[in-house]
Design a protein around this motif. Sequence first.
Motif, mmCIF file in Angstrom:
data_model
loop_
_atom_site.group_PDB
_atom_site.id
_atom_site.type_symbol
_atom_site.label_atom_id
_atom_site.label_comp_id
_atom_site.label_asym_id
_atom_site.label_seq_id
_atom_site.Cartn_x
_atom_site.Cartn_y
_atom_site.Cartn_z
ATOM 1 N N ARG A 193 2.261 9.278 -6.123
ATOM 2 C CA ARG A 193 2.775 10.637 -5.898
ATOM 3 C C ARG A 193 3.981 10.953 -6.777
ATOM 4 O O ARG A 193 4.477 12.063 -6.764
ATOM 5 C CB ARG A 193 3.168 10.816 -4.437
ATOM 6 C CG ARG A 193 2.015 10.815 -3.503
ATOM 7 C CD ARG A 193 2.485 11.017 -2.105
ATOM 8 N NE ARG A 193 1.391 11.012 -1.163
ATOM 9 C CZ ARG A 193 1.532 11.144 0.139
ATOM 10 N NH1 ARG A 193 2.738 11.277 0.654
ATOM 11 N NH2 ARG A 193 0.489 11.133 0.924
ATOM 12 N N GLY A 194 4.505 9.948 -7.478
ATOM 13 C CA GLY A 194 5.662 10.172 -8.341
ATOM 14 C C GLY A 194 6.980 10.139 -7.598
ATOM 15 O O GLY A 194 7.973 10.682 -8.071
ATOM 16 N N HIS A 241 0.838 -1.201 0.000
ATOM 17 C CA HIS A 241 0.000 0.000 0.000
ATOM 18 C C HIS A 241 0.876 1.256 0.000
ATOM 19 O O HIS A 241 0.629 2.202 -0.756
ATOM 20 C CB HIS A 241 -0.927 -0.015 1.211
ATOM 21 C CG HIS A 241 -1.731 1.236 1.364
ATOM 22 N ND1 HIS A 241 -2.773 1.546 0.528
ATOM 23 C CD2 HIS A 241 -1.631 2.269 2.242
ATOM 24 C CE1 HIS A 241 -3.283 2.711 0.880
ATOM 25 N NE2 HIS A 241 -2.596 3.166 1.920
ATOM 26 N N HIS A 242 1.883 1.269 0.847
ATOM 27 C CA HIS A 242 2.783 2.424 0.927
ATOM 28 C C HIS A 242 3.528 2.626 -0.389
ATOM 29 O O HIS A 242 3.668 3.755 -0.869
ATOM 30 C CB HIS A 242 3.775 2.233 2.081
ATOM 31 C CG HIS A 242 4.706 3.378 2.277
ATOM 32 N ND1 HIS A 242 4.271 4.619 2.686
ATOM 33 C CD2 HIS A 242 6.038 3.482 2.102
ATOM 34 C CE1 HIS A 242 5.309 5.434 2.758
ATOM 35 N NE2 HIS A 242 6.392 4.771 2.418
ATOM 36 N N GLN A 243 3.978 1.540 -0.999
ATOM 37 C CA GLN A 243 4.672 1.651 -2.274
ATOM 38 C C GLN A 243 3.741 2.211 -3.354
ATOM 39 O O GLN A 243 4.142 3.061 -4.145
ATOM 40 C CB GLN A 243 5.200 0.289 -2.708
ATOM 41 C CG GLN A 243 5.942 0.339 -4.027
ATOM 42 C CD GLN A 243 6.377 -1.027 -4.501
ATOM 43 O OE1 GLN A 243 5.910 -2.046 -3.988
ATOM 44 N NE2 GLN A 243 7.248 -1.065 -5.479
ATOM 45 N N ARG A 244 2.505 1.752 -3.381
ATOM 46 C CA ARG A 244 1.561 2.268 -4.371
ATOM 47 C C ARG A 244 1.294 3.750 -4.176
ATOM 48 O O ARG A 244 1.157 4.506 -5.140
ATOM 49 C CB ARG A 244 0.262 1.484 -4.305
ATOM 50 C CG ARG A 244 0.384 0.103 -4.883
ATOM 51 C CD ARG A 244 -0.914 -0.630 -4.844
ATOM 52 N NE ARG A 244 -0.756 -1.966 -5.412
ATOM 53 C CZ ARG A 244 -1.607 -2.928 -5.266
ATOM 54 N NH1 ARG A 244 -2.708 -2.751 -4.575
ATOM 55 N NH2 ARG A 244 -1.381 -4.107 -5.795
#
Length: 59
Positions: free
Chosen positions: A56-57, A48-51
């Motif tokens: 956010r780029g 989730h954090h990676q996505r």
Amino acid sequence: MLAAAAVVLGVRLVVTLLDGRPLDLVGAGLSLLATTVIGAALVPPLVHHQRRLVHRGRA
């Protein structure tokens, strides 16, 4: 997750057998359980954090 942990553990057990050392099946089972539980608890929040970072780029 369980399958990956089982494959790694299986290889370790085969190597232990080939070396002629005694097997610790209780320890192996606990290791499999711990790896699966910790992985199941940590992987979804990390994905989730990676996505979010990708969205956010920043990744």
